[in-house]
Write an enzyme that holds these catalytic residues in place. Sequence first.
Site, PDB file in Angstrom:
ATOM      1  CD  GLU A 296      -2.440   1.218   2.792  1.00 36.13           C
ATOM      2  OE1 GLU A 296      -3.520   1.814   2.897  1.00 36.13           O
ATOM      3  OE2 GLU A 296      -1.886   0.654   3.754  1.00 36.13           O
ATOM      4  CE  LYS A 356      -8.342   0.330   3.731  1.00 39.93           C
ATOM      5  NZ  LYS A 356      -7.353   1.118   4.530  1.00 39.93           N
ATOM      6  CB  CYS A 412      -4.257  -1.075   5.241  1.00 38.88           C
ATOM      7  SG  CYS A 412      -3.493  -0.370   6.731  1.00 38.88           S
TER       8      CYS A 412
END
Length: 563
Positions: A296, A356, A412
Site C-alpha cells: 500500500e 479499498k 491494510c
Amino acid sequence: MSYRGVVPTSSRSRVTSVLVLVLAAVSGLATAYAFPTHDVWWLAPVGVALLSAATVGRGWRLAALAGLAHGLGFFLPTLSWSGIYVGNLPWIALSTLEALYIAAMCAVTAVVQRPLAHTRLRPLAHAVVPLAWVLQEWARGTTPFGGFPWARLAFSQADSPLAPFARFGGAPGLTFAVAALGVLLHVAVATVVRRVLAARSTQRQGSSPTAVLPAAQPVLGAVLVALALAPLGLALATTPPTDGRRVSVLFVQGNVPKPGLDFNSERRKVLDNHVQGTLAAATRNPEPPSLVVWPENASDIDPLRNLDAAADVRLAVETIKAPLLLGAVLIGPGEYVSNASLFYLPGSNEPQRYVKQHPVPFAEYIPYRSFFRNFSDKVDLVTRDFAKGDRAGAFEVPVKGQDPYWVVPTICFEVAYDDLMRDSTLQAGKQENILAVQTNNATFGYTAESEQQFAISRIRAIEHGRSVVHVSTVGVSGFINPDGTYVDKTALFTPAAEFGSPVVRTEVTIADRLGPVPEYAAALALVALLAVGRWQRRRDARVDAAATDAAGPAESRRDSVVV
C-alpha cells in the site's frame, strides 16, 4: 440466619467494588500481554478468567464498570500505536470507545446470568461469557462507521495450539474457544477454592458438610466442559493442509525516507525505492517470478495521471518480466481520492484495479468533520476523503507453461474484517489463488502495530486455507503458509526484496462455508439462555411457593435459615 439477612456495610461494599475494579483492570492488562509484541498467548484465557471472576454474581452496574476497567487496561496499551504521531486524544478516545463495548458486554452478561444463577441451570450461566464475547467483538467490529475489529481474542492466538480451530469457526469461533477456556479456568479454580474453604470450615466445626446438588447440574457442568474443550481437541487433532502448487513470488518493501504522518512528503522517493528494489531483485535473480507485490502507498503519485510515475512502474514491470500488484493513491472519483491495488501485466499499459472497500474513519476519511474539528485540528490532516470501493478484487496471474492462478488483494486494516476477507477469498471461485495483504505501517513508527497486523494475517491464512503475501512499505513483511507458519519476516524501516514460493490453493474451508453463522448462533444462544433462565426461575418460584404452603409455618421458618 438467612443469606439475605447478611447486609454488608457501605464501607465493606465500597471495598468490594474497588477490589472488583482492580481485578478487572488486571485482567485487561493480562489480556494485552497476549498480543504482539509480548506474544504470551495463554494470557488471553487467563484475562477472560479474571474478568469472569470479577463480574460473576455482580449487579449489572458494577459489572459494567468492571468491563470498562478491563477494557481500558486492555486497549490503552494494545492500541497505544494509534496516538504515536497524532497525540493522546485520538488514542484515548479510541481506547475508551472500544472499552465501552466490553462494559456493555459485562452488563449484558450480568443480566443474562442472574436468572440462571438462581436455578438448577446454574452451570449454564458460565456459558453466557464466551457467547457474549463473540457478540461484543461483532458489535465493535461493525459499529460505528463500520467498526474497528482490531485486538480480538482470536488475533492473539497465532502461536497457540488453538489456532487451527480458525479453519472451522473462523475468527469468531476462535474467540469463543479462547473465552470458553477462560471461563473453564475460572470455574475450575473457584471450585477448588470453595472445596478447600469448605474442608477447613468442616475441620473447625467438627462436622461433615452435606451438599445436595440438583440432578441436572452435573450434566450441565459436563456440557460446559465439552463446550470449552471441544475446540481445543479439534484444534489439536487438526493439521492445517499446506499442499498446493508452488509459484514464485517477489515482494518489495521499499521503505520510506522517515516514519510518521509525513512519510510520503517525499512521494517520489518512496516510489523510486520500490522501483529500485525491484530492479535490484531482477539482477539478483534472473529467473522472473510469476508475480511481484508492492505494498500500500508504494506510489502515492497517481501512475494513471502522472507520466513519470507511469514510466517508472512500466520500467519495473518490463525489467522484472512479471505482473506487478502495487498499492497506489489515485485521484478521483470527483472530489475523492482512492486507495487502490493496481495490477499491471507486461506489455499492457492499462492496469486492472481494486479499490479499498473499507476506508478507515478518521484516517482516510473524516465523518462529521466540522463536529470533530472541535476536539482536534488533526482531522484536517486528511485533506481529501477516500472513496469506498464497491466490490472485492481478484486478478488472474498468467504462468508460463502452467495454468494461471489468481491473486486476491486486501488493503491494510481490511485484513481485520471477517466479511471482507471471506468475500475476497471466495471471489476467485474454484481457481487456485493466494491472498495479498498490502499495508503501510509508516504512520505507526516503531510500535507493535505492524506485528499485530502480521499476526492477523497468520490467523487469516489458517481460516481461509491460503498462503498470504503480507507486504508493508516499512515492514514487517513475509510469506505466510496456509497453516499460519512463516519462514522469516522483515525488520521495520529496512529495505527488503524477498523471493518466496507460496502454494496456491482452491480449498473452501468450513469457516468460509459457515460465514457469519457463528455470530448468529451466539446471538440465538444468548437469547435462549435468557429466556430459559427466566422461565426456570419462575417455575422454581412456583414450586417453592407450593412447598411452603404445604409445609406450614413451622417448615417455612425452618426453610428460611437455609443458605
